[in-house]
Write a protein that holds these residues in place. Structure first.
Motif, PDB file in Angstrom:
ATOM      1  N   LEU A  12       0.828  -1.204   0.000  1.00  0.00           N
ATOM      2  CA  LEU A  12       0.000   0.000   0.000  1.00  0.00           C
ATOM      3  C   LEU A  12       0.867   1.261   0.000  1.00  0.00           C
ATOM      4  O   LEU A  12       0.577   2.232  -0.705  1.00  0.00           O
ATOM      5  N   LYS A  13       1.952   1.215   0.765  1.00  0.00           N
ATOM      6  CA  LYS A  13       2.851   2.374   0.807  1.00  0.00           C
ATOM      7  C   LYS A  13       3.416   2.673  -0.572  1.00  0.00           C
ATOM      8  O   LYS A  13       3.430   3.830  -1.023  1.00  0.00           O
ATOM      9  N   GLU A  14       3.880   1.647  -1.243  1.00  0.00           N
ATOM     10  CA  GLU A  14       4.467   1.848  -2.565  1.00  0.00           C
ATOM     11  C   GLU A  14       3.427   2.362  -3.553  1.00  0.00           C
ATOM     12  O   GLU A  14       3.704   3.208  -4.402  1.00  0.00           O
ATOM     13  N   LEU A  15       2.205   1.862  -3.432  1.00  0.00           N
ATOM     14  CA  LEU A  15       1.134   2.297  -4.319  1.00  0.00           C
ATOM     15  C   LEU A  15       0.810   3.776  -4.097  1.00  0.00           C
ATOM     16  O   LEU A  15       0.672   4.552  -5.041  1.00  0.00           O
ATOM     17  N   LEU A  16       0.703   4.175  -2.832  1.00  0.00           N
ATOM     18  CA  LEU A  16       0.348   5.556  -2.507  1.00  0.00           C
ATOM     19  C   LEU A  16       1.422   6.546  -2.945  1.00  0.00           C
ATOM     20  O   LEU A  16       1.128   7.702  -3.278  1.00  0.00           O
ATOM     21  N   LYS A  17       2.672   6.100  -2.954  1.00  0.00           N
ATOM     22  CA  LYS A  17       3.767   6.984  -3.361  1.00  0.00           C
ATOM     23  C   LYS A  17       3.704   7.338  -4.846  1.00  0.00           C
ATOM     24  O   LYS A  17       4.387   8.274  -5.294  1.00  0.00           O
ATOM     25  N   GLU A  18       2.866   6.645  -5.592  1.00  0.00           N
ATOM     26  CA  GLU A  18       2.698   6.968  -7.010  1.00  0.00           C
ATOM     27  C   GLU A  18       1.953   8.291  -7.197  1.00  0.00           C
ATOM     28  O   GLU A  18       2.012   8.905  -8.258  1.00  0.00           O
ATOM     29  N   LEU A  39     -11.468  10.624   3.390  1.00  0.00           N
ATOM     30  CA  LEU A  39     -12.739  11.123   3.922  1.00  0.00           C
ATOM     31  C   LEU A  39     -13.582  11.770   2.834  1.00  0.00           C
ATOM     32  O   LEU A  39     -14.814  11.683   2.829  1.00  0.00           O
ATOM     33  N   LYS A  40     -12.919  12.441   1.895  1.00  0.00           N
ATOM     34  CA  LYS A  40     -13.622  13.125   0.807  1.00  0.00           C
ATOM     35  C   LYS A  40     -13.951  12.194  -0.361  1.00  0.00           C
ATOM     36  O   LYS A  40     -14.514  12.627  -1.362  1.00  0.00           O
ATOM     37  N   LEU A  41     -13.556  10.902  -0.226  1.00  0.00           N
ATOM     38  CA  LEU A  41     -13.758   9.922  -1.308  1.00  0.00           C
ATOM     39  C   LEU A  41     -13.157  10.451  -2.614  1.00  0.00           C
ATOM     40  O   LEU A  41     -13.799  10.482  -3.672  1.00  0.00           O
ATOM     41  N   ASP A  42     -11.904  10.911  -2.494  1.00  0.00           N
ATOM     42  CA  ASP A  42     -11.208  11.494  -3.635  1.00  0.00           C
ATOM     43  C   ASP A  42     -11.162  10.516  -4.816  1.00  0.00           C
ATOM     44  O   ASP A  42     -10.759   9.351  -4.675  1.00  0.00           O
ATOM     45  N   LYS A  43     -11.578  10.998  -5.983  1.00  0.00           N
ATOM     46  CA  LYS A  43     -11.695  10.153  -7.176  1.00  0.00           C
ATOM     47  C   LYS A  43     -10.353   9.530  -7.564  1.00  0.00           C
ATOM     48  O   LYS A  43     -10.263   8.331  -7.865  1.00  0.00           O
ATOM     49  N   LEU A  49      -6.261   2.978  -5.695  1.00  0.00           N
ATOM     50  CA  LEU A  49      -6.449   1.770  -4.883  1.00  0.00           C
ATOM     51  C   LEU A  49      -7.008   0.610  -5.704  1.00  0.00           C
ATOM     52  O   LEU A  49      -6.692  -0.558  -5.446  1.00  0.00           O
ATOM     53  N   LEU A  50      -7.830   0.931  -6.683  1.00  0.00           N
ATOM     54  CA  LEU A  50      -8.431  -0.123  -7.515  1.00  0.00           C
ATOM     55  C   LEU A  50      -7.432  -0.747  -8.482  1.00  0.00           C
ATOM     56  O   LEU A  50      -7.687  -1.814  -9.053  1.00  0.00           O
ATOM     57  N   LYS A  51      -6.290  -0.105  -8.668  1.00  0.00           N
ATOM     58  CA  LYS A  51      -5.260  -0.636  -9.567  1.00  0.00           C
ATOM     59  C   LYS A  51      -4.660  -1.935  -9.056  1.00  0.00           C
ATOM     60  O   LYS A  51      -4.237  -2.793  -9.828  1.00  0.00           O
ATOM     61  N   ASN A  52      -4.625  -2.099  -7.720  1.00  0.00           N
ATOM     62  CA  ASN A  52      -3.974  -3.250  -7.102  1.00  0.00           C
ATOM     63  C   ASN A  52      -5.048  -4.233  -6.649  1.00  0.00           C
ATOM     64  O   ASN A  52      -5.895  -3.898  -5.807  1.00  0.00           O
ATOM     65  N   GLU A  53      -5.012  -5.472  -7.196  1.00  0.00           N
ATOM     66  CA  GLU A  53      -6.054  -6.452  -6.909  1.00  0.00           C
ATOM     67  C   GLU A  53      -6.116  -6.793  -5.425  1.00  0.00           C
ATOM     68  O   GLU A  53      -7.197  -6.938  -4.855  1.00  0.00           O
ATOM     69  N   ARG A  54      -4.940  -6.968  -4.802  1.00  0.00           N
ATOM     70  CA  ARG A  54      -4.937  -7.359  -3.386  1.00  0.00           C
ATOM     71  C   ARG A  54      -5.515  -6.239  -2.517  1.00  0.00           C
ATOM     72  O   ARG A  54      -6.306  -6.485  -1.611  1.00  0.00           O
ATOM     73  N   VAL A  68     -17.930  -1.106  -3.437  1.00  0.00           N
ATOM     74  CA  VAL A  68     -18.123  -0.057  -2.428  1.00  0.00           C
ATOM     75  C   VAL A  68     -16.854   0.064  -1.594  1.00  0.00           C
ATOM     76  O   VAL A  68     -16.370  -0.932  -1.030  1.00  0.00           O
ATOM     77  N   PHE A  69     -16.313   1.275  -1.529  1.00  0.00           N
ATOM     78  CA  PHE A  69     -15.082   1.540  -0.783  1.00  0.00           C
ATOM     79  C   PHE A  69     -15.369   1.512   0.719  1.00  0.00           C
ATOM     80  O   PHE A  69     -16.227   2.251   1.218  1.00  0.00           O
ATOM     81  N   ASP A  70     -14.659   0.641   1.458  1.00  0.00           N
ATOM     82  CA  ASP A  70     -14.805   0.551   2.920  1.00  0.00           C
ATOM     83  C   ASP A  70     -13.888   1.611   3.548  1.00  0.00           C
ATOM     84  O   ASP A  70     -12.769   1.338   3.961  1.00  0.00           O
ATOM     85  N   LYS A  71     -14.403   2.828   3.578  1.00  0.00           N
ATOM     86  CA  LYS A  71     -13.610   3.978   4.030  1.00  0.00           C
ATOM     87  C   LYS A  71     -13.125   3.809   5.472  1.00  0.00           C
ATOM     88  O   LYS A  71     -11.984   4.113   5.796  1.00  0.00           O
TER      89      LYS A  71
END
Length: 690
Positions: A12-18, A39-43, A49-54, A68-71
């Protein structure tokens, strides 16, 4: 399981750094930014997040073929300290600052953040460099059931009485039944003036048992939240924190007010609008009286150098609220207008000061009747009108200053006339106008007025109404007080010095004069150098002053000693002050507060480690920590920066034990002297024979 979890974290860390929005200049993840956009459900975050299957399978649910995103799950995962650990948090967890379920204290639903319920380690000073220092706040977290204990009445100590002959050990509180009878309070209410040192929130709660609904006037001049105040509070509070700070104190202060009491809070533009809304909530919009603007300085000097950028600031505000039974002002503090109105140009021959005083008594009545008219006409029957210039010539006064002084001294027998169609219509209906130069009549609202009997009856609005110069010269201050002086001798008033943040005695004199009677109780819980108490003392009011900061040679105690010894500054000449009286000093008995002060003033890790040793044996530590684990991990503590070390030690203290609770006064562990026990029991429970 743990390995998979950590793998998911790393993934997740590596993904977010993109997303460059989530990293700082050094490539570190910005957790708060991630949480904010989640919180804002940023598009763009959702797409990432949907890019990574796991990750998609972990944080999204399939509901009828819709993802549905489990915020909540995502934010809990991000907010886990293991996701972005730091040395401070890691050490904090090791020594036990988490609950038994290993949930972080700040996230527990059973716990609330309440920083204003302690001294909050306000830093600052009276030197220019201090103004630029950032305020440091050490927040504490307390469970709701702990707050009740924190606000219990506290033990007082260091009692002494001070009068013109010196300081003495207090032998008891005075409770004068006759004074209490006159002011309508229970006969055993304390009648001593009190100066109390300590956290003002805790002192206010401690005053409730003795003074609930007994205070006539509360005036406070709190820190303004400007960030540039020379007052010893470096009052650069964050906005919401400042409002919380004020809310907690005003709520308990309200409980101390009599049902006919009033409260004044002084502030400036920085928080005025927000404070007004807060006070509307606490006291009620229906009991708001005025927002008074006070001209506190002149538009000159440094202020004018920035006049091109904004209008110079020369005013402050007084927010004025009443309790439901407030009946009005006792005496309006009118001020003298310094410039003579040239329309005041008619002199009243054969009219004395005593006759004017009789007329003033009639004018003070809310409703007049025919008997008042007859009495006024009798007082005015021998008056003859004469041009003012002629009278001055007859007296042979030629010097301009002498002429001005004479006019002001004789303003009670000098008048001007004004055009009034309504008064002319009333006079035309009077069947028997008295045979004299000036007469009295009744308005449609049964208010007394005076008129010229020989007026131009052909004019629609003749100059018929008589206005006495003395009622014109001395003016009601209304809601803009322009006559308050804050320059010159103000900085020297009372023999104590504080250039900015010290209010003139004239300001408090006006408030106290209009809204209290002798022996009424006046409270100021941001006492500072003691202006409110000094004025109350000179005017014969009982006062309670509270302050937690030490002003040394400029303290309220020093000032009040000067007052007792006949101080002639400020309002002394106005009230013919000659000295006398006394007051009682006392302070909250400290426990952990001693350690709070020591930690605040420490400059090295070595000193903090010595304080830790003292805390283990002499302090009252939070039940949430394990001292043994602290000692086992001491090297990690040393690796923290000094501010983190201070913050950590402060969190380890039990904030319920900053001061000694009165309910525990007999507990031997607190070592309260027998003398202090006796005086505390008398303060809270009254004299046995009262």
């Amino acid at each position: 399981m743990e390995e998979n979890k950590m793998s998911l974290m790393d993934e997740l860390k590596e993904l977010l750094k993109e997303d460059t929005r989530f990293i700082d200049g050094e490539g570190n993840l910005l957790k708060n930014r991630i949480v904010e956009l989640a919180l804002k459900l940023d598009k763009n975050l959702i797409k990432l997040l949907l890019k990574n299957e796991r990750i998609k399978s972990h944080f999204f649910k399939d509901v009828d073929a819709v993802l549905v995103f489990d915020k909540e799950k995502f934010m809990k995962f991000i907010d886990n300290k293991e996701f972005l650990p730091d040395s401070y948090t890691a050490f904090k967890n090791k020594i036990g600052l988490a609950n038994e379920e290993r949930k972080y204290l700040a996230k527990s639903k059973e716990i609330v953040l309440v920083w204003p319920y302690k001294d909050c380690v306000l830093e600052g000073g009276q030197e220019k460099p201090d103004e630029k220092r950032k305020e440091i706040f050490y927040n504490v977290i307390l469970a709701p059931d702990e707050i009740d204990r924190l606000l219990e009445p506290k033990v007082f100590t260091n009692f002494k009485r001070i009068d013109k002959d010196g300081e003495y050990k207090l032998d008891g509180f005075r409770r004068d039944p006759e004074i209490n009878r006159k002011r309508g309070l229970p006969r055993n209410t304390i009648t001593d003036n009190l100066i109390i040192k300590g956290n003002n929130l805790l002192v206010l709660h401690s005053l409730l048992k003795e003074f609930r609904r007994k205070v006539k006037l509360i005036y406070i001049d709190p820190p303004y939240n400007t960030g540039s105040d020379e007052f010893q509070y470096n009052d650069n509070f964050k906005h919401s924190t400042w409002l919380t700070f004020m809310k907690n104190r005003l709520e308990v202060a309200k409980e101390l007010l009599r049902e006919d009491g009033v409260v004044f809070v002084q502030c400036d533009d920085n928080e005025q609008a927000y404070l007004k809304v807060l006070m509307d909530e606490i006291f009620g919009r229906d009991v708001f009286v005025n927002m008074i603007a006070v001209q506190m300085s002149e538009a000159s000097g440094v202020k004018m150098t920035h006049a091109k950028l904004r209008f110079p600031k020369i005013k402050e505000y007084l927010l004025f609220y009443k309790k439901p039974d407030f009946k009005g002002f006792y005496e309006i503090d009118k001020y003298k207008h310094p410039i003579w109105d040239k329309e005041n140009n008619i002199f009243l021959e054969n009219f004395t000061k005593e006759q004017r005083e009789e007329l003033l008594k009639l004018e003070e009545k809310e409703i007049n009747d025919k008997r008042d008219v007859d009495k006024a006409n009798h007082l005015l029957k021998n008056v003859r009108l004469k041009p003012l210039s002629q009278k001055i010539k007859e007296l042979g006064i030629s010097d301009c200053d002498d002429i001005e002084n004479w006019k002001f001294e004789n303003s009670y027998r000098i008048i001007k006339t004004a055009g009034s169609e309504s008064i002319a219509n009333i006079v035309k209906k009077i069947l028997n106008i008295p045979s004299q130069d000036i007469a009295a009549g009744l308005s449609s609202k049964n208010v007394l007025f005076y008129y010229i009997t020989q007026y131009n009856r052909k004019a629609k609005a003749p100059r018929i109404q008589v206005i006495f110069a003395d009622s014109n010269i001395f003016r009601n201050p209304c809601d803009f007080w322009q006559d308050i002086k804050t320059t010159g001798a103000v900085a020297e008033e009372g023999g104590v010095k504080l250039k900015k943040g010290k209010k003139p005695e004239k300001l408090l004199y006006r408030i106290v004069k209009m809204l209290t009677k002798p022996n009424d109780i006046v409270l100021d819980f941001f006492m500072g150098t003691g202006t409110t108490c000094a004025v109350a003392h000179k005017m014969g009011r009982q006062y309670i002053g509270v302050e937690q900061l030490d002003y040394g040679e400029n303290s309220a105690v020093v000032r009040l000693k000067n007052v007792i010894n006949g101080d002639q500054t400020g309002i002394s000449k106005d009230v013919n002050w000659k000295g006398g009286g006394d007051f009682v000093c006392m302070e909250l008995m400290k426990l952990n507060e001693v350690f709070v002060k020591r930690i605040k003033n420490t400059e090295t890790t070595e000193e903090l480690l010595q304080i830790w040793k003292d805390m283990k044996y002499n302090g009252f530590l939070s039940y949430k920590i394990d001292p043994r684990l602290f000692d086992e991990n001491i090297e990690e503590f040393k690796a923290l920066n000094l501010d983190e070390q201070k913050k950590l030690l402060l969190e380890m203290l039990d904030y319920n034990d900053l001061y000694v609770n009165y309910s525990e006064i007999d507990d031997a562990i607190y070592n309260v002297s027998e003398e202090d026990k006796k005086l505390n029991k008398e303060f809270y429970e009254g004299k046995k024979d009262a």
